[in-house]
Motif scaffolding. Structure first.
Motif, PDB file in Angstrom:
ATOM      1  N   LYS A   1       0.850  -1.135   0.067  1.00 26.20           N
ATOM      2  CA  LYS A   1      -0.007  -0.084  -0.101  1.00 26.20           C
ATOM      3  C   LYS A   1       0.681   1.220   0.048  1.00 26.20           C
ATOM      4  N   VAL A   2       0.328   2.267  -0.657  1.00 24.94           N
ATOM      5  CA  VAL A   2       1.285   3.543  -0.661  1.00 24.94           C
ATOM      6  C   VAL A   2       0.244   4.680  -0.077  1.00 24.94           C
ATOM      7  N   GLN A   3       0.611   5.206   1.023  1.00 27.25           N
ATOM      8  CA  GLN A   3      -0.345   6.174   1.638  1.00 27.25           C
ATOM      9  C   GLN A   3       0.529   7.725   1.706  1.00 27.25           C
ATOM     10  N   THR A   4      -0.534   8.750   1.749  1.00 22.10           N
ATOM     11  CA  THR A   4       0.183   9.946   2.239  1.00 22.10           C
ATOM     12  C   THR A   4      -0.294  10.776   3.226  1.00 22.10           C
ATOM     13  N   TYR A   5       0.464  11.101   4.151  1.00 19.47           N
ATOM     14  CA  TYR A   5       0.091  11.749   5.407  1.00 19.47           C
ATOM     15  C   TYR A   5       0.538  13.248   5.657  1.00 19.47           C
ATOM     16  N   SER A   6      -0.315  14.135   6.201  1.00 20.16           N
ATOM     17  CA  SER A   6      -0.006  15.213   6.925  1.00 20.16           C
ATOM     18  C   SER A   6       0.365  14.913   8.248  1.00 20.16           C
ATOM     19  N   LEU A   7       1.803  15.422   8.625  1.00 18.79           N
ATOM     20  CA  LEU A   7       2.220  14.959   9.838  1.00 18.79           C
ATOM     21  C   LEU A   7       3.137  16.346  10.639  1.00 18.79           C
ATOM     22  N   ALA A   8       2.914  16.260  11.651  1.00 19.72           N
ATOM     23  CA  ALA A   8       3.627  17.185  12.375  1.00 19.72           C
ATOM     24  C   ALA A   8       4.979  16.905  12.613  1.00 19.72           C
ATOM     25  N   PRO A   9       6.045  17.917  12.373  1.00 20.39           N
ATOM     26  CA  PRO A   9       7.524  17.529  12.174  1.00 20.39           C
ATOM     27  C   PRO A   9       7.876  16.786  13.232  1.00 20.39           C
ATOM     28  N   GLN A  10       7.482  17.035  14.611  1.00 16.06           N
ATOM     29  CA  GLN A  10       8.040  16.305  15.547  1.00 16.06           C
ATOM     30  C   GLN A  10       7.591  14.789  15.688  1.00 16.06           C
ATOM     31  N   TYR A  11       7.110  14.478  14.709  1.00 18.50           N
ATOM     32  CA  TYR A  11       6.559  12.898  14.938  1.00 18.50           C
ATOM     33  C   TYR A  11       7.513  12.282  13.761  1.00 18.50           C
ATOM     34  N   TYR A  12       7.941  12.830  12.847  1.00 19.65           N
ATOM     35  CA  TYR A  12       8.764  12.132  11.584  1.00 19.65           C
ATOM     36  C   TYR A  12       9.823  11.171  12.193  1.00 19.65           C
ATOM     37  N   LYS A  13      10.700  11.591  13.298  1.00 21.29           N
ATOM     38  CA  LYS A  13      11.864  10.767  13.444  1.00 21.29           C
ATOM     39  C   LYS A  13      11.256   9.680  14.331  1.00 21.29           C
ATOM     40  N   ASN A  14      10.198   9.815  15.138  1.00 22.26           N
ATOM     41  CA  ASN A  14       9.634   8.461  15.891  1.00 22.26           C
ATOM     42  C   ASN A  14       9.117   7.591  14.982  1.00 22.26           C
ATOM     43  N   LEU A  15       8.736   8.076  13.867  1.00 24.38           N
ATOM     44  CA  LEU A  15       8.011   7.070  12.949  1.00 24.38           C
ATOM     45  C   LEU A  15       8.973   6.134  12.158  1.00 24.38           C
ATOM     46  N   GLN A  16      10.248   6.664  11.859  1.00 26.57           N
ATOM     47  CA  GLN A  16      11.346   6.281  11.405  1.00 26.57           C
ATOM     48  C   GLN A  16      11.544   4.999  12.178  1.00 26.57           C
ATOM     49  N   GLY A  17      12.112   5.412  13.486  1.00 28.82           N
ATOM     50  CA  GLY A  17      12.235   4.253  14.426  1.00 28.82           C
ATOM     51  C   GLY A  17      11.510   3.328  14.548  1.00 28.82           C
ATOM     52  N   GLN A  18      10.127   3.564  14.684  1.00 30.56           N
ATOM     53  CA  GLN A  18       9.332   2.700  15.461  1.00 30.56           C
ATOM     54  C   GLN A  18       8.681   1.748  14.003  1.00 30.56           C
ATOM     55  N   PHE A  19       8.859   2.130  12.897  1.00 27.86           N
ATOM     56  CA  PHE A  19       8.348   1.277  11.699  1.00 27.86           C
ATOM     57  C   PHE A  19       9.484   1.168  10.542  1.00 27.86           C
TER      58      PHE A  19
END
Length: 433
Positions: A162-180
């Motif tokens: 699946k390919v999805q696009t999200y609007s994301l607050a900048p402070q969450y970007y780094k956490n998502l990279q490490g979590q997934f």
């Protein structure tokens, strides 16, 4: 999903031609051929016609019998070498989707290397949306084989991706990279939108996390995903006035506030949350919002009304010579999609599949687990067929089955000594153990 299933669909009528006199026990061979039905060709050869499974079983039975050595082998080889060789058949390129190819290169490099082997190069020309197959060997058999393995792998992955696009607050970007780490996340903190590519279940887990950060929908958000309550630590507020003890306080991954001890809930996977946040998360899915560990009974989207029939045979699977065989026959009838499916109201095409387990104590234990998975509607789902590419088909749903009695892992068959352990690991992720 399974390679051997595609063979059964394509080769529904197969013919085996054999000369019994090439065996040391010709009468035994004639008996096998006669028992399966044969047609006299007017020569020394017999012809047997049947389904893929029937001919495969007959071929295996005959392959263990002794043959005579070929007479005048040296002369035969010399005559073969003197024959003019026909040019090797060209290996056609395979059309691809750019997003799928990027995901394969960046997240599936080990699988791609295994498919190529030591002699084949899988390459994508810069200006074309295809991949080509090349080898330094003159014999193109291995190139054709690598192409078929790639097509099977590519179709299975593309079906689940699946390919999805999200609007994301900048402070969450780094956490998502490490979590997934299994997701391919493109874009960055300086951009409002990120594009995420990944397998369906990983996307679902990501959206569960984003939902609790303020998204009103489990799918693509059209606004920045900011939490309802933002702690100073999450928003980056200066903490010069905070004590060192406060720096060590634990934050809830859902609301991002400090977890109060009297409201703290720690799961068996060692992840902690606010009790209220966790209860709210469990209303959506009984899994840990951080790692996905299951703490309840998952229910899948397998269409209702299917059957799982089990029979037993005396014949053995390759690698399990001491045991008989458990034969599982699944049948999901055609119907109309519900709200939980990709295209509610549209028709979907059902499917029948056969899988095999050794009739050992471990095999019987795994059978019981598979029965629970089927009852929880986790075995199948509705999506795109990996063999035909058609949408609105009942397909396998990430619980890998052996659909061939033999042929090894490349044919989704036996022998595969680690298969039962891997299957139990896959089921445990879904809370079945």
């Amino acid at each position: 999903m399974m390679a051997n299933e595609s063979l059964k669909e394509v080769f529904s009528d197969v013919t085996l031609t054999e000369d019994p006199n090439t065996f040391k026990e010709p009468n035994r061979v004639k008996y096998l051929l006669t028992g399966c039905g044969n047609r006299d060709t007017g020569t020394k050869h017999y012809e047997v016609r049947g389904s893929f499974d029937e001919i495969e079983d007959l071929f295996v039975k005959m392959s263990i019998l002794d043959r005579y050595a070929a007479p005048n082998l040296r002369d035969s080889l010399l005559r073969h070498q003197q024959r003019p060789r026909s040019p090797p058949s060209p290996v056609k390129p395979v059309a691809i989707v750019g997003a799928v190819w990027d995901f394969i290169q960046q997240r599936c490099s080990k699988e791609l290397k295994r498919i190529q082997g030591e002699d084949v190069l899988i390459h994508k020309p810069r200006d074309k949306m295809v991949v080509t197959f090349q080898s330094h060997r003159k014999d193109s058999v291995w190139v054709h084989f690598a192409r078929e393995r790639f097509v099977t792998f590519y179709q299975r992955l593309a079906t689940d991706l699946k390919v999805q696009t999200y609007s994301l607050a900048p402070q969450y970007y780094k956490n998502l990279q490490g979590q997934f780490p299994e997701l391919l996340i493109e874009g960055g903190p300086s951009k409002d939108n990120i594009t995420v590519t990944g397998r369906y279940m990983h996307i679902v887990m990501l959206e569960d996390v984003l939902r609790f950060h303020g998204s009103s929908s489990p799918v693509t958000s059209q606004r920045p995903l900011t939490p309802q309550r933002v702690s100073p630590r999450a928003s980056g507020t200066t903490r010069n006035k905070q004590s060192d003890d406060e720096e060590d306080e634990e934050s809830c991954p859902i609301c991002l506030e400090t977890i109060k001890e009297d409201r703290k809930k720690t799961l068996a996977c060692k992840h902690s949350f606010c009790r209220g946040c966790l209860e709210e998360a469990y209303n959506t899915k009984p899994v840990c919002p951080t790692c996905g560990a299951v703490y309840g009974e998952l229910k899948g989207t397998q269409p209702k009304g299917g059957t799982m029939a089990v029979t037993r045979e005396r014949s053995s699977l390759s690698g399990y010579d001491k045991y008989g065989t458990i034969v599982i026959q699944y049948h999901i009838p055609s119907g109309i999609q519900k709200e939980e499916h990709p295209n509610p109201g549209q028709n979907y095409q059902g499917v029948s599949r056969t899988a095999y387990l050794p009739d050992s104590s471990e095999g019987r234990y795994v059978l019981a687990l598979l029965k629970r998975a089927f009852d929880q509607r986790l075995t199948f789902t509705i999506g795109r067929s990996s063999t035909t590419g058609m949408e609105n088909r009942v397909t396998w749903n990430d619980i890998h089955h052996k659909t061939s009695r033999r042929g090894g892992t490349s044919c989704y068959g036996y022998p595969d000594p680690d298969y039962l352990r891997r299957l139990q690991d896959e089921l445990k992720v879904k809370g079945i153990y």
